[in-house]
Design an enzyme around this catalytic site. Structure first.
Site, mmCIF file in Angstrom:
data_model
loop_
_atom_site.group_PDB
_atom_site.id
_atom_site.type_symbol
_atom_site.label_atom_id
_atom_site.label_comp_id
_atom_site.label_asym_id
_atom_site.label_seq_id
_atom_site.Cartn_x
_atom_site.Cartn_y
_atom_site.Cartn_z
ATOM 1 N N HIS A 141 5.893 9.278 -19.771
ATOM 2 C CA HIS A 141 5.809 8.095 -18.921
ATOM 3 C C HIS A 141 5.752 6.843 -19.767
ATOM 4 O O HIS A 141 5.549 6.900 -20.983
ATOM 5 C CB HIS A 141 4.577 8.179 -18.031
ATOM 6 C CG HIS A 141 4.585 9.385 -17.138
ATOM 7 N ND1 HIS A 141 3.481 9.801 -16.436
ATOM 8 C CD2 HIS A 141 5.565 10.271 -16.831
ATOM 9 C CE1 HIS A 141 3.777 10.881 -15.741
ATOM 10 N NE2 HIS A 141 5.036 11.189 -15.964
ATOM 11 N N GLU A 174 3.539 4.573 -20.101
ATOM 12 C CA GLU A 174 2.282 4.349 -20.816
ATOM 13 C C GLU A 174 2.228 5.152 -22.115
ATOM 14 O O GLU A 174 1.824 4.641 -23.170
ATOM 15 C CB GLU A 174 1.093 4.743 -19.921
ATOM 16 C CG GLU A 174 0.975 3.920 -18.648
ATOM 17 C CD GLU A 174 1.704 4.534 -17.465
ATOM 18 O OE1 GLU A 174 1.316 4.243 -16.315
ATOM 19 O OE2 GLU A 174 2.662 5.307 -17.684
ATOM 20 N N CYS A 204 -1.086 7.694 -14.092
ATOM 21 C CA CYS A 204 -1.431 9.009 -13.556
ATOM 22 C C CYS A 204 -2.556 9.599 -14.412
ATOM 23 O O CYS A 204 -2.997 9.000 -15.392
ATOM 24 C CB CYS A 204 -0.206 9.924 -13.569
ATOM 25 S SG CYS A 204 0.358 10.369 -15.235
ATOM 26 N N CYS A 229 -1.567 10.129 -18.196
ATOM 27 C CA CYS A 229 -1.499 8.882 -18.952
ATOM 28 C C CYS A 229 -2.881 8.262 -19.125
ATOM 29 O O CYS A 229 -3.198 7.717 -20.179
ATOM 30 C CB CYS A 229 -0.554 7.904 -18.262
ATOM 31 S SG CYS A 229 1.182 8.383 -18.320
ATOM 32 N N GLU A 254 0.839 -1.206 0.000
ATOM 33 C CA GLU A 254 0.000 0.000 0.000
ATOM 34 C C GLU A 254 0.870 1.251 0.000
ATOM 35 O O GLU A 254 0.645 2.177 -0.771
ATOM 36 C CB GLU A 254 -0.909 0.015 1.220
ATOM 37 C CG GLU A 254 -1.776 1.262 1.285
ATOM 38 C CD GLU A 254 -2.578 1.347 2.565
ATOM 39 O OE1 GLU A 254 -3.304 2.338 2.721
ATOM 40 O OE2 GLU A 254 -2.455 0.440 3.410
#
Length: 222
Positions: free
Chosen positions: A95, A97, A125, A128, A59
């Site tokens: 990025h 992606e 994000c 992206c 997490e």
């Protein structure tokens, strides 16, 4: 609930000495456009130590400041073919992606069908996610499934809206199960030369953390 795990040293995970700041601190801005540029790295298989650290579905992902994207592209047409590989970034202006669409699949031929699966260390994000949604709307012959190890800043309303937009555009967004991590290990992680392929060893709480993120994603996309 998923718990914070111990992280390896910067030397082990490939980060510079100042990589002690957690992902939450280094990613204060959703679009991350203020960060310095880094080169996009491509290849067929990623180092095992990077996989064990970067893909871990904790997490509190302290020190995990890159995105690792493993892809499988199935192109269907007169001659069907399958290609695979991986991209990594350090949350640069481009990025992983976006780099995929710019370099791996810069153009979708209207006469072909594309079935694409990504296995990504964390969800995209906002920037992206918007690019993914736009690409899917423009290319109806493209099917994209994204399997993610962790959710990036999922509590932010802007991020939740971007993920919902991806779903509306036709993207299938899923949380990686333990079996998916094993698939990535077998197909995208390099083994030491001269050694037999090592079996995937699940880390502690891998199933619990999967269930935690799966519940959060379901709440967001409902």
């Amino acid at each position: 609930m998923a718990e914070k795990q111990e992280e390896p040293s910067n030397t082990q995970n490939g980060e510079p000495d100042n990589a002690e700041e957690g992902e939450g601190k280094k990613k204060k801005k959703l679009k991350r456009e203020d960060l310095p540029p880094f080169e996009i790295v491509t290849g067929e298989r990623l180092p095992a130590i990077f996989f064990k650290f970067q893909f871990r579905n904790v997490e509190y992902s302290s020190g995990r400041n890159k995105t690792f994207l493993c892809y499988v592209v199935e192109t269907q047409g007169k001659e069907s073919k399958t290609s695979r590989g991986y991209l990594e970034d350090e949350h640069a202006a481009s990025h992983a992606e976006i780099a995929f669409f710019n370099t791996i699949l810069p153009k979708c031929e209207s006469s072909l069908r594309y079935n694409i699966t990504w296995y990504v260390s964390s969800s995209p994000c906002v920037t992206c996610a918007d690019r993914i949604s736009e690409t899917l709307r423009k290319n109806k012959n493209l099917r994209l499934t994204i399997m993610v190890g962790r959710l990036f800043m999922w509590e932010e309303p802007e991020m939740q809206a971007a993920l919902k937009k991806m779903k509306s555009a036709g993207c299938k967004l899923r949380i990686m199960k333990p079996q998916d991590f094993e698939y990535v290990w077998q197909n995208f992680v390099e083994q030491e030369e001269g050694e037999e392929a090592k079996a995937f060893v699940p880390w502690e709480d891998i199933q619990e953390n999967f269930q935690y993120y799966e519940e959060k994603l379901a709440e967001i996309l409902q």
